[in-house]
Motif scaffolding. Sequence first.
Motif, PDB file in Angstrom:
ATOM      1  N   ARG A  96       2.373  -5.705  -0.775  1.00  0.00           N
ATOM      2  CA  ARG A  96       1.186  -4.445  -1.064  1.00  0.00           C
ATOM      3  C   ARG A  96       2.083  -2.865  -0.385  1.00  0.00           C
ATOM      4  O   ARG A  96       2.018  -2.105  -1.557  1.00  0.00           O
ATOM      5  CB  ARG A  96      -0.078  -4.344  -0.889  1.00  0.00           C
ATOM      6  CG  ARG A  96      -0.765  -3.146  -0.979  1.00  0.00           C
ATOM      7  CD  ARG A  96      -2.921  -3.567  -0.724  1.00  0.00           C
ATOM      8  NE  ARG A  96      -3.068  -2.220  -0.465  1.00  0.00           N
ATOM      9  CZ  ARG A  96      -2.752  -1.323   0.104  1.00  0.00           C
ATOM     10  NH1 ARG A  96      -2.496  -1.406   1.424  1.00  0.00           N
ATOM     11  NH2 ARG A  96      -3.736  -0.220  -0.093  1.00  0.00           N
ATOM     12  N   VAL A  97       2.911  -2.290   0.107  1.00  0.00           N
ATOM     13  CA  VAL A  97       2.913  -2.039   0.823  1.00  0.00           C
ATOM     14  C   VAL A  97       3.740  -0.973   0.490  1.00  0.00           C
ATOM     15  O   VAL A  97       4.981   0.178  -0.035  1.00  0.00           O
ATOM     16  CB  VAL A  97       2.762  -1.465   2.254  1.00  0.00           C
ATOM     17  CG1 VAL A  97       3.511  -0.133   2.843  1.00  0.00           C
ATOM     18  CG2 VAL A  97       1.083  -1.452   2.937  1.00  0.00           C
ATOM     19  N   ILE A  98       4.865  -2.188   0.018  1.00  0.00           N
ATOM     20  CA  ILE A  98       6.613  -1.502   0.034  1.00  0.00           C
ATOM     21  C   ILE A  98       7.162  -2.702  -1.296  1.00  0.00           C
ATOM     22  O   ILE A  98       7.777  -1.988  -2.308  1.00  0.00           O
ATOM     23  CB  ILE A  98       7.404  -2.581   0.910  1.00  0.00           C
ATOM     24  CG1 ILE A  98       8.898  -2.153   1.037  1.00  0.00           C
ATOM     25  CG2 ILE A  98       7.990  -4.460   0.275  1.00  0.00           C
ATOM     26  CD1 ILE A  98       8.503  -0.688   2.436  1.00  0.00           C
ATOM     27  N   SER A  99       6.274  -2.762  -2.473  1.00  0.00           N
ATOM     28  CA  SER A  99       6.496  -3.193  -3.426  1.00  0.00           C
ATOM     29  C   SER A  99       5.214  -3.140  -4.619  1.00  0.00           C
ATOM     30  O   SER A  99       4.899  -3.022  -4.765  1.00  0.00           O
ATOM     31  CB  SER A  99       7.353  -5.085  -3.752  1.00  0.00           C
ATOM     32  OG  SER A  99       7.542  -5.389  -4.732  1.00  0.00           O
ATOM     33  N   PRO A 100       5.995  -1.848  -5.815  1.00  0.00           N
ATOM     34  CA  PRO A 100       4.940  -2.239  -7.248  1.00  0.00           C
ATOM     35  C   PRO A 100       4.976  -3.059  -7.783  1.00  0.00           C
ATOM     36  O   PRO A 100       4.005  -2.884  -8.891  1.00  0.00           O
ATOM     37  CB  PRO A 100       5.719  -1.106  -7.459  1.00  0.00           C
ATOM     38  CG  PRO A 100       7.238  -1.031  -7.414  1.00  0.00           C
ATOM     39  CD  PRO A 100       7.051  -1.203  -6.055  1.00  0.00           C
ATOM     40  N   VAL A 101       5.641  -4.250  -7.684  1.00  0.00           N
ATOM     41  CA  VAL A 101       4.994  -5.728  -8.130  1.00  0.00           C
ATOM     42  C   VAL A 101       4.027  -6.420  -8.080  1.00  0.00           C
ATOM     43  O   VAL A 101       3.448  -6.402  -6.878  1.00  0.00           O
ATOM     44  CB  VAL A 101       6.390  -6.795  -7.469  1.00  0.00           C
ATOM     45  CG1 VAL A 101       6.068  -7.691  -8.816  1.00  0.00           C
ATOM     46  CG2 VAL A 101       7.582  -6.086  -8.238  1.00  0.00           C
ATOM     47  N   PRO A 102       3.272  -6.376  -8.863  1.00  0.00           N
ATOM     48  CA  PRO A 102       1.616  -7.258  -8.224  1.00  0.00           C
ATOM     49  C   PRO A 102       1.984  -8.737  -8.179  1.00  0.00           C
ATOM     50  O   PRO A 102       1.960  -9.386  -9.294  1.00  0.00           O
ATOM     51  CB  PRO A 102       1.229  -6.659  -9.685  1.00  0.00           C
ATOM     52  CG  PRO A 102       1.626  -6.563 -11.149  1.00  0.00           C
ATOM     53  CD  PRO A 102       3.303  -6.179 -10.289  1.00  0.00           C
ATOM     54  N   LEU A 103       2.147  -9.115  -7.585  1.00  0.00           N
ATOM     55  CA  LEU A 103       1.534 -10.550  -7.027  1.00  0.00           C
ATOM     56  C   LEU A 103       0.477 -11.235  -7.070  1.00  0.00           C
ATOM     57  O   LEU A 103       0.691 -12.633  -7.348  1.00  0.00           O
ATOM     58  CB  LEU A 103       1.708 -10.849  -5.340  1.00  0.00           C
ATOM     59  CG  LEU A 103       2.992  -9.745  -4.309  1.00  0.00           C
ATOM     60  CD1 LEU A 103       3.372 -10.779  -3.550  1.00  0.00           C
ATOM     61  CD2 LEU A 103       4.429 -11.318  -5.855  1.00  0.00           C
ATOM     62  N   LEU A 104      -1.037 -10.414  -7.732  1.00  0.00           N
ATOM     63  CA  LEU A 104      -1.935 -11.310  -7.925  1.00  0.00           C
ATOM     64  C   LEU A 104      -2.499 -11.544  -9.547  1.00  0.00           C
ATOM     65  O   LEU A 104      -2.505  -9.808  -9.346  1.00  0.00           O
ATOM     66  CB  LEU A 104      -3.051 -11.582  -6.643  1.00  0.00           C
ATOM     67  CG  LEU A 104      -2.221 -11.964  -5.499  1.00  0.00           C
ATOM     68  CD1 LEU A 104      -3.025 -11.893  -4.086  1.00  0.00           C
ATOM     69  CD2 LEU A 104      -2.137 -13.701  -5.422  1.00  0.00           C
ATOM     70  N   ASP A 105      -2.635 -12.141 -10.178  1.00  0.00           N
ATOM     71  CA  ASP A 105      -4.442 -11.555 -10.884  1.00  0.00           C
ATOM     72  C   ASP A 105      -5.558 -10.738 -10.215  1.00  0.00           C
ATOM     73  O   ASP A 105      -5.728 -11.559  -9.325  1.00  0.00           O
ATOM     74  CB  ASP A 105      -4.606 -13.072 -11.693  1.00  0.00           C
ATOM     75  CG  ASP A 105      -3.232 -13.016 -12.975  1.00  0.00           C
ATOM     76  OD1 ASP A 105      -2.426 -11.840 -13.183  1.00  0.00           O
ATOM     77  OD2 ASP A 105      -3.175 -14.311 -13.225  1.00  0.00           O
ATOM     78  N   ALA A 106      -5.800 -10.102 -11.563  1.00  0.00           N
ATOM     79  CA  ALA A 106      -7.209  -9.539 -11.298  1.00  0.00           C
ATOM     80  C   ALA A 106      -8.559 -11.035 -10.478  1.00  0.00           C
ATOM     81  O   ALA A 106      -9.090 -10.284  -9.311  1.00  0.00           O
ATOM     82  CB  ALA A 106      -7.676  -8.453 -11.333  1.00  0.00           C
ATOM     83  N   ASN A 107      -8.667 -11.354 -10.980  1.00  0.00           N
ATOM     84  CA  ASN A 107      -9.568 -12.839 -11.111  1.00  0.00           C
ATOM     85  C   ASN A 107      -9.011 -13.703 -10.054  1.00  0.00           C
ATOM     86  O   ASN A 107     -10.166 -14.376 -10.024  1.00  0.00           O
ATOM     87  CB  ASN A 107      -9.707 -13.097 -12.730  1.00  0.00           C
ATOM     88  CG  ASN A 107      -8.295 -13.415 -13.007  1.00  0.00           C
ATOM     89  OD1 ASN A 107      -7.339 -13.733 -12.895  1.00  0.00           O
ATOM     90  ND2 ASN A 107      -8.826 -14.238 -14.211  1.00  0.00           N
ATOM     91  N   ASP A 108      -7.568 -13.133  -9.493  1.00  0.00           N
ATOM     92  CA  ASP A 108      -7.831 -14.418  -8.260  1.00  0.00           C
ATOM     93  C   ASP A 108      -8.415 -14.797  -7.424  1.00  0.00           C
ATOM     94  O   ASP A 108      -8.332 -13.641  -6.852  1.00  0.00           O
ATOM     95  CB  ASP A 108      -6.046 -14.647  -7.801  1.00  0.00           C
ATOM     96  CG  ASP A 108      -5.390 -15.172  -7.281  1.00  0.00           C
ATOM     97  OD1 ASP A 108      -6.550 -16.315  -6.588  1.00  0.00           O
ATOM     98  OD2 ASP A 108      -4.817 -16.264  -7.131  1.00  0.00           O
TER      99      ASP A 108
END
Lengths: 229, 229
Positions: A193-205
């Motif tokens: 979260r702190v180092i990369s803008p890539v979203p790892l998880l869906d909001a509904n996970d």
Amino acid sequence: MAYTLHELRAADGRAFSPFCWRARMALAHKGIVPVLRPSRFSDIREIGHGCRTVPVLFHGGACFTDSWDIAVYLERELPDAARLFAGAGDRHYARFLHHWAGTQLHPTIFRTIAADICDRLDPADQRYFRETREARLGGAKLESVRENQAVAVAQFRAALAPVRSLLEEQAFVAGTQPAYPDYIVFGALQWARVISPVPLLDANDPVRQWFERCLDLHGGLGRGEPAAV
Amino acid sequence: MAYTLHELRAADGRAFSPFCWRARMALAHKGIVPVLRPSRFSDIREIGHGCRTVPVLFHGGACFTDSWDIAVYLERELPDAARLFAGAGDRHYARFLHHWAGTQLHPTIFRTIAADICDRLDPADQRYFRETREARLGGAKLESVRENQAVAVAQFRAALAPVRSLLEEQAFVAGTQPAYPDYIVFGALQWARVISPVPLLDANDPVRQWFERCLDLHGGLGRGEPAAV
């Protein structure tokens, strides 16, 4: 007697190390506000005591150079504060998760964010990081991970399946309340979260929803570190 | 008051279900010798009580239709016998492992041994098994797993990494002594050992050495079921 925590920082001062986040959360869980000593990869040897990695915790004459040893020390030193390990079973659970995160979560996250980490490091750290981490990628360039990001994200989400199933049954990894098992998994997600803008998880996970609860713990300690954009 | 356990059997009577092995080991851990009721897939509905899977445990008027519920019941009913869960932490640990085995271990084992299972089932079970399990393989024939066995074995060994690291530090998954966390992982390996000749683990793998220790537990209960040849 102060607790002094040496932790890793990026060029702009952001704290991103998953292992340092385990230590930060464990200290907060025990109600301790540590003296923080920011470090770059290049500075770690200057901490002394043979340290080659962070976090490093100093307390009185004691020095601990591993996130696991820090948690065990805090639990022993502060038995009357909130428990990090509710019992021997919790400690074995946490130790399994320690190995699980190290072998199943961190490698897939790394294959998603390796180039993003390098971009945000102090220039003094970038050559060291590139050399050591490209070796882990079998000699491939850090930037090559961007081409396979979708695959790595899918593998990461699949690797989270057991914790996802658990969080459909209970609020925290450790049970009804957070404890060290949570901080191990939290550290991995906070790193990304702190180092990369890539979203790892869906909001509904359910894992994402648990992560948001963890970001709110201890006065919003985790959320206080801004997400990468 | 007898404990009666309905469990799955192959054509020649061998007990191979990973979930039934969890129940067998949990009962033995509590010092109980159950009355065993062999069942084929085709017979499970005849057990009644809406049962669609085994193990099923009857004790007095009580009926439990899930291996997890059986373990929790035994722990509650027999608190003075050896503990299956040393405390709340052990129970959360075991529940995580339950989900971990279900999502990370069992699928890779299944992709190794699916055809071997079918070969050893009673003819009355083979059609049901083929229809339901080929659906899990996305419609591929059960026999197709034999072509990709080496890949599945490698994935299985990689999935075991966290338990391997743990067993380099301690004798059992649960700590110095075996408990329900061990039986969850044991069930997966015993499933493969009893129904398939494919060797899943190298002889020098710490997980193999731990598995051999588990086969010796409770008077060699696990070893009493012959390995497939």
